[in-house]
Enzyme design. Structure first.
Site, PDB file in Angstrom:
ATOM      1  CE1 TYR A 275      -4.321  -1.966   4.658  1.00  0.00           C
ATOM      2  CE2 TYR A 275      -3.479   0.266   4.344  1.00  0.00           C
ATOM      3  CZ  TYR A 275      -3.967  -0.918   3.825  1.00  0.00           C
ATOM      4  OH  TYR A 275      -4.085  -1.058   2.457  1.00  0.00           O
TER       5      TYR A 275
ATOM      6  CB  SER B 248      -0.887   0.011   1.242  1.00  0.00           C
ATOM      7  OG  SER B 248      -1.535   1.271   1.342  1.00  0.00           O
TER       8      SER B 248
END
Ligand SMILES: NC(=O)c1ccc[n+]([C@@H]2O[C@H](COP(=O)([O-])OP(=O)(O)OC[C@H]3O[C@@H](n4cnc5c(N)ncnc54)[C@H](OP(=O)(O)O)[C@@H]3O)[C@@H](O)[C@H]2O)c1
Ligand SMILES: *[C@@H]1O[C@H](CO)[C@@H](O)[C@H](O)[C@H]1NC(C)=O
Ligand SMILES: *[C@@H]1O[C@H](CO)[C@@H](O)[C@H](O)[C@H]1NC(C)=O
Length: 342
Positions: free
Chosen positions: A224, A209
Site C-alpha cells: 500500500y 496517503s
C-alpha cells in the site's frame, strides 16, 4: 575624503564596523556569526510557520469552474470520494460518478441532482475486474468523450484488510493494489490530459496517503505504502511537466479520515469525516503539487517531519503490530464461534 577611524580625537564615534571587526577577538567574531546564523534560522522557521498558517487556514480556494464544467470522481460512492463528489457539486460543477455499485451510483446521482441542481453522469466499473485494463479505460473514455472535463479526482484506492507482513499478504490482493492504486491512476490521468491540453486548463488530483508522503515508513502495509509512494512522485513530476500548459497536477495525502477503509467510525479533530476532509481538499486544488489539505493533518505532518525517522518508525511499527494482533484475535474468535455453532 575623511572616513571614519581617521580622526584621532573622536575614536569611538567614528570607528567603522570593519575596523571594529579587525580588532575584535576571534571568540567575539564566532559569537557574532552564530547570532546571525541563529537569527536567519529563526526567520526561516517563522516565515514557514506564517506561510503554513496562510495556506491551511486563510488562503481562499480557487474558482473550480474555471477549469471546466465537469469533474470526474473515481471511487465516489463511499468515503472520501463521496465527499469530493458532493462538495464539487455544491461548488456548481457537474460530476461524472465512477464506482462499482450501480445502485449506489444512481442513488448518489439523484441526491446530487436534487440538492445542487447540477448534471451528473454515472459509470459502474470494477477496476479489479479480470481481463485487460484497456477495456475498462475504453469505457471511461467513451463516457467522457463529449464532456468538458476540468477536474479529475483519482480517488479510488485499495488497502489491506488489516496490517500484515508481506509474506502473509494474499497474492491476488498484491495485483489488485498495484492495478487500482498505480495503473488506474496513471491510465485515467493519461486519458484526460489530451482534452485539458487543448483548452490549456485542467486540474488532476491524485489521492495519495500519509503512509508514503508523511511517514518515513508504514511497516506491515508495504505494498500500500509503495503504491502511494508512486502516486506521490508521479504527481510531483507531472506537475512540473504540464504546468506550462495550465494543468495543475497535485498529490493530496490524507492521514486518517473516518471511512470504511480506515475502519474508524467516529470522526475527531485529527480524523475528520469524509465531508469535512473533502471541503479542505477542494480548497487546496491548484496550489502545491503535494499537500495534506486538512489542517490537523498538516500539523501532524510538521511534527512527524521534525522527529528522527527511527523514532517514528518504532512508533508506527508498534501501532501496526497492534492492529495486526487485534485482527488476528478477532479472526480466531470468529473461528471458535463457528465451531461452537456447527
Ligand atoms: N480513509 C483514510 O484514512 C485514508 C487515508 C489515506 C489515504 N486514503 C486514500 O483515500 C482514497 C479513498 O479512501 P476511502 O477511505 O474513502 O475508501 P473507501 O471508504 O473504502 O471508499 C472506496 C470507494 O471506492 C470504491 N471502490 C472500491 N473498490 C473499487 C473497485 N475495484 N472498482 C471501482 N470502485 C471501487 C468503493 O465503491 P463501493 O461502494 O462499490 O465499495 C467506494 O466508493 C483511497 O485512495 C485511499 O487510499 C484514505
Ligand atoms: C467562477 O467562475 C465561473 C465561470 O468561470 C463564474 O460563472 C462564477 O460566477 C465564478 N464564481 C465565483 C464565486 O466567482
Ligand atoms: C450495491 O449497493 C446496494 C445498496 O447499498 C446493496 O444493497 C447491494 O448489495 C450492493 N450490490 C453489490 C453487488 O455489492
Amino acid at each position: 575624503m575623511a572616513t571614519g577611524g581617521a580622526a584621532g580625537d573622536a575614536p569611538n564615534a567614528s570607528v567603522s564596523l570593519s575596523d571594529q571587526l579587525r580588532s575584535a577577538s576571534p571568540e567575539y567574531l564566532i559569537l557574532v556569526a552564530l547570532a546571525a546564523l541563529g537569527f536567519l534560522v529563526l526567520l526561516r522557521a517563522l516565515s514557514r510557520f506564517l506561510r503554513g498558517i496562510w495556506c491551511v487556514f486563510l488562503r481562499p480556494g480557487k474558482n473550480l469552474s474555471h477549469y471546466g464544467k465537469w469533474a470526474v470522481v473515481t471511487g465516489c460512492t463511499d468515503g472520501i470520494g463521496r465527499g469530493f463528489a458532493l462538495e464539487l457539486a455544491r461548488k456548481k460543477l457537474s460530476v461524472v460518478l465512477i464506482s462499482r455499485n450501480q445502485t449506489k451510483l444512481v442513488e448518489l446521482a439523484q441526491e446530487i441532482e436534487s440538492k445542487y441542481k447540477v448534471e451528473t453522469r454515472v459509470l459502474a466499473v470494477d477496476f479489479t475486474e479480470g481481463g485487460e485494463l484497456q477495456s475498462i479505460i475504453d469505457r471511461v473514455e467513451a463516457t467522457l468523450s463529449d464532456l468538458d472535463v476540468g477536474i479529475l479526482i483519482n480517488n479510488v484506492g485499495l488497502s489491506y484488510p488489516h496490517a500484515q507482513y508481506l509474506n502473509e499478504l494474499d497474492v491476488m490482493l498484491i495485483g489488485d493494489l498495484i492495478r487500482v492504486n498505480v495503473e488506474v491512476t496513471t491510465r485515467l490521468t493519461r486519458s484526460v490530459i489530451p482534452g485539458m491540453l487543448k483548452k490549456r486548463r485542467g486540474a488532476i488530483v491524485n489521492v495519495g496517503s500519509g503512509a508514503a508522503t508523511v511517514l518515513p515508513s508504514d511497516p506491515l502495509y508495504a505494498v500500500y505504502a509503495g503504491t502511494k509512494g508512486f502516486v506521490d512522485q508521479f504527481s510531483r513530476t507531472l506537475a512540473v511537466e504540464y504546468k506550462q500548459w495550465g494543468i495543475d497536477v497535485q498529490c493530496q495525502a490524507p492521514l486518517y479520515v473516518a471511512t470504511k477503509m480506515s475502519k474508524i467510525r467516529k470522526s475527531s479533530l485529527t480524523c475528520p469525516s469524509a465531508n469535512v476532509y473533502a471541503r479542505s481538499a477542494l480548497k487546496a486544488i491548484g496550489y502545491e503539487s503535494r499537500v495534506t489539505p486538512y489542517w490537523a493533518h498538516a500539523i501532524m505532518w510538521w511534527i512527524v517531519a521534525s522527529l528522527p525517522e527511527q523514532v517514528m518508525d518504532t512508533i508506527r511499527l508498534k501501532q501496526n503490530l497492534g492492529i495486526r494482533k487485534k485482527a488476528l484475535n478477532k479472526h480466531a474468535q470468529k473461528k471458535i464461534g463457528e465451531k461452537k455453532s456447527s
